[in-house]
Every structure is written in C-alpha cells, then in structure tokens.
Write a protein that holds these residues in place. Sequence first.
Motif, PDB file in Angstrom:
ATOM      1  N   SER A 185      -8.243   5.049   1.614  1.00  0.00           N
ATOM      2  CA  SER A 185      -7.475   6.279   1.454  1.00  0.00           C
ATOM      3  C   SER A 185      -6.044   5.997   0.979  1.00  0.00           C
ATOM      4  O   SER A 185      -5.209   6.893   0.949  1.00  0.00           O
ATOM      5  CB  SER A 185      -7.432   7.036   2.793  1.00  0.00           C
ATOM      6  OG  SER A 185      -6.791   6.238   3.772  1.00  0.00           O
ATOM      7  N   ARG A 186      -5.753   4.748   0.606  1.00  0.00           N
ATOM      8  CA  ARG A 186      -4.411   4.377   0.158  1.00  0.00           C
ATOM      9  C   ARG A 186      -4.472   3.765  -1.239  1.00  0.00           C
ATOM     10  O   ARG A 186      -5.545   3.396  -1.721  1.00  0.00           O
ATOM     11  CB  ARG A 186      -3.793   3.355   1.117  1.00  0.00           C
ATOM     12  CG  ARG A 186      -3.692   3.867   2.532  1.00  0.00           C
ATOM     13  CD  ARG A 186      -3.077   2.846   3.451  1.00  0.00           C
ATOM     14  NE  ARG A 186      -3.948   1.665   3.575  1.00  0.00           N
ATOM     15  CZ  ARG A 186      -3.640   0.582   4.248  1.00  0.00           C
ATOM     16  NH1 ARG A 186      -2.485   0.504   4.856  1.00  0.00           N
ATOM     17  NH2 ARG A 186      -4.461  -0.429   4.312  1.00  0.00           N
ATOM     18  N   TYR A 221       0.843  -1.193   0.000  1.00  0.00           N
ATOM     19  CA  TYR A 221       0.000   0.000   0.000  1.00  0.00           C
ATOM     20  C   TYR A 221       0.878   1.243   0.000  1.00  0.00           C
ATOM     21  O   TYR A 221       1.960   1.246   0.603  1.00  0.00           O
ATOM     22  CB  TYR A 221      -0.892   0.042   1.244  1.00  0.00           C
ATOM     23  CG  TYR A 221      -2.014  -0.961   1.241  1.00  0.00           C
ATOM     24  CD1 TYR A 221      -3.106  -0.805   0.395  1.00  0.00           C
ATOM     25  CD2 TYR A 221      -1.992  -2.056   2.086  1.00  0.00           C
ATOM     26  CE1 TYR A 221      -4.142  -1.719   0.394  1.00  0.00           C
ATOM     27  CE2 TYR A 221      -3.027  -2.972   2.092  1.00  0.00           C
ATOM     28  CZ  TYR A 221      -4.099  -2.799   1.247  1.00  0.00           C
ATOM     29  OH  TYR A 221      -5.128  -3.698   1.237  1.00  0.00           O
ATOM     30  N   TYR A 222       0.388   2.306  -0.645  1.00  0.00           N
ATOM     31  CA  TYR A 222       1.103   3.586  -0.678  1.00  0.00           C
ATOM     32  C   TYR A 222       0.124   4.708  -0.384  1.00  0.00           C
ATOM     33  O   TYR A 222      -1.036   4.651  -0.793  1.00  0.00           O
ATOM     34  CB  TYR A 222       1.756   3.807  -2.050  1.00  0.00           C
ATOM     35  CG  TYR A 222       2.848   2.801  -2.315  1.00  0.00           C
ATOM     36  CD1 TYR A 222       4.152   3.061  -1.919  1.00  0.00           C
ATOM     37  CD2 TYR A 222       2.563   1.584  -2.913  1.00  0.00           C
ATOM     38  CE1 TYR A 222       5.155   2.139  -2.127  1.00  0.00           C
ATOM     39  CE2 TYR A 222       3.560   0.655  -3.125  1.00  0.00           C
ATOM     40  CZ  TYR A 222       4.849   0.930  -2.732  1.00  0.00           C
ATOM     41  OH  TYR A 222       5.835   0.017  -2.930  1.00  0.00           O
ATOM     42  N   GLN A 223       0.594   5.728   0.301  1.00  0.00           N
ATOM     43  CA  GLN A 223      -0.257   6.867   0.629  1.00  0.00           C
ATOM     44  C   GLN A 223      -0.514   7.722  -0.608  1.00  0.00           C
ATOM     45  O   GLN A 223      -1.593   8.288  -0.762  1.00  0.00           O
ATOM     46  CB  GLN A 223       0.404   7.713   1.720  1.00  0.00           C
ATOM     47  CG  GLN A 223      -0.466   8.863   2.183  1.00  0.00           C
ATOM     48  CD  GLN A 223       0.163   9.614   3.351  1.00  0.00           C
ATOM     49  OE1 GLN A 223       1.250   9.271   3.822  1.00  0.00           O
ATOM     50  NE2 GLN A 223      -0.530  10.640   3.813  1.00  0.00           N
ATOM     51  N   TYR A 224       0.468   7.796  -1.507  1.00  0.00           N
ATOM     52  CA  TYR A 224       0.342   8.640  -2.694  1.00  0.00           C
ATOM     53  C   TYR A 224       0.436   7.807  -3.969  1.00  0.00           C
ATOM     54  O   TYR A 224       1.235   6.873  -4.047  1.00  0.00           O
ATOM     55  CB  TYR A 224       1.460   9.705  -2.710  1.00  0.00           C
ATOM     56  CG  TYR A 224       1.463  10.575  -1.486  1.00  0.00           C
ATOM     57  CD1 TYR A 224       0.479  11.539  -1.305  1.00  0.00           C
ATOM     58  CD2 TYR A 224       2.436  10.413  -0.508  1.00  0.00           C
ATOM     59  CE1 TYR A 224       0.475  12.335  -0.171  1.00  0.00           C
ATOM     60  CE2 TYR A 224       2.443  11.207   0.620  1.00  0.00           C
ATOM     61  CZ  TYR A 224       1.450  12.167   0.797  1.00  0.00           C
ATOM     62  OH  TYR A 224       1.438  12.945   1.911  1.00  0.00           O
ATOM     63  N   CYS A 238       3.227   4.874  -5.638  1.00  0.00           N
ATOM     64  CA  CYS A 238       2.769   3.583  -6.150  1.00  0.00           C
ATOM     65  C   CYS A 238       3.248   3.383  -7.593  1.00  0.00           C
ATOM     66  O   CYS A 238       3.808   2.344  -7.943  1.00  0.00           O
ATOM     67  CB  CYS A 238       1.246   3.514  -6.066  1.00  0.00           C
ATOM     68  SG  CYS A 238       0.556   1.924  -6.574  1.00  0.00           S
TER      69      CYS A 238
END
Length: 74
Positions: free
Chosen positions: A66-67, A35-38, A42
């Motif tokens: 939200s990820r 998973y990546y926040q932005y 990714c």
Amino acid sequence: MAGGLAFGTMAAPAMAAPAATTSAQAAPSWHFADYYQYRNDCNRTGFNAITNGGIVQDYKCELVGSRFALYLFY
C-alpha cells in the motif's frame, strides 16, 4: 673493471610493473531510498534528488503493498 661491471652492460634498476588502470568506481545502479504513502510525495522527492545537482541520474516510484518505494539511480 672494478666490481665486475663492464662499460655498457650495466643493468637498469628493477622497476615495479604499473598498477592496473581499472576504475574503483562501481557502475551506476538502482538504490532503495524510502517508502511514501502517496505517489506524489515519492515523485516530488525523486525529482528534487535529480535537480539538486547531486549524483542521482534517474528515479522511479513503484507500488509495494500500500506504499510507494522510491528508487534512485546513481
């Protein structure tokens, strides 16, 4: 003839049938990586996975909550 064998009638030794020629490799499929926040992080990681000369053929980033989830195709 000795031993009950007649000339020309000797049976060939028994041979096992050849093993099936199916491949042990599975067909390529999508695998979750991380998973990546932005989205940018990714995409960068997916692009690097392809260009580093490994087995990865494609990637996708999907919004999950939200990820962003990174999936690799190999």
